[in-house]
Design a protein around this motif. Structure first.
Motif, short mmCIF file in Angstrom:
data_model
loop_
_atom_site.label_atom_id
_atom_site.label_comp_id
_atom_site.label_asym_id
_atom_site.label_seq_id
_atom_site.Cartn_x
_atom_site.Cartn_y
_atom_site.Cartn_z
N THR A 66 -40.73 -17.18 27.02
CA THR A 66 -41.02 -17.33 28.45
C THR A 66 -40.03 -18.25 29.14
O THR A 66 -39.73 -18.07 30.31
N SER A 67 -39.53 -19.25 28.44
CA SER A 67 -38.62 -20.24 29.01
C SER A 67 -37.31 -20.24 28.23
O SER A 67 -37.30 -20.01 27.02
N ASP A 90 -43.03 -11.65 29.77
CA ASP A 90 -43.63 -12.76 30.52
C ASP A 90 -42.60 -13.74 31.08
O ASP A 90 -42.98 -14.70 31.77
N ALA A 91 -41.33 -13.55 30.81
CA ALA A 91 -40.29 -14.46 31.28
C ALA A 91 -39.90 -14.10 32.72
O ALA A 91 -39.99 -12.94 33.13
N GLU A 92 -39.46 -15.10 33.48
CA GLU A 92 -38.95 -14.85 34.83
C GLU A 92 -37.68 -14.02 34.74
O GLU A 92 -36.99 -14.03 33.71
N ARG A 93 -37.36 -13.32 35.81
CA ARG A 93 -36.20 -12.41 35.79
C ARG A 93 -34.89 -13.15 35.45
O ARG A 93 -34.10 -12.69 34.65
#
Length: 149
Positions: A66-67, A90-93
């Protein structure tokens, strides 16, 4: 003259002490791949015993990221020779792009290959795999480990 003799002995230009050198070279040395020296064990007959190393078997490590701070969780197993399946759903683009770039760099540097496991399956999940050059895993095995099959 005593000073001159001590100076010669200090720099190794004096007479050699053969008995001390024989004790030093009494054991055979065996060098390992990382450059560290290790002594090879002797058998009962005085010859060097052959020590067999265990054969490394690569495995598949599945990770959900995720990070970008989790990048070491991908890099360490891959560097050790294991295949890594990682999910970026679930990770940001922006973080997902950085992960893909990081994984591509690992593959380039260590001569591995990178596979987009969800491209063929047409799913909303984002799952990738990086496989070292010496590991032989099929796409089906990687997809199974990722929970896609």
């Amino acid at each position: 003259m005593e000073f001159f003799n001590k100076t010669k002995e200090f720099f190794g230009l004096g007479p050699m002490d053969v008995e001390a050198d024989e004790a030093y070279f009494a054991e055979d040395r065996r060098y390992e791949s990382n450059g560290a020296a290790a002594y090879a064990p002797r058998s009962a007959y005085g010859s060097v015993a052959v020590v067999e190393e265990e054969q490394f078997v690569p495995r598949i490590v599945a990770i959900s990221l995720t990070s970008f701070n989790d990048a070491a969780r991908v890099g360490e197993p891959f560097r050790e020779g294991d295949a890594v399946v990682f999910e970026l759903t679930d990770a940001e683009r922006g973080a997902a792009k950085r992960f893909v770039d990081f994984a591509a760099g690992l593959c380039f540097a260590l001569e591995g290959r990178m596979i987009n496991l969800t491209k063929v399956l047409k799913t909303d999940r984002k799952v990738f795999a990086i496989v070292p050059k010496d590991a032989d895993f099929s796409n089906a095995e990687l997809e199974h480990e990722a929970g896609l099959r």
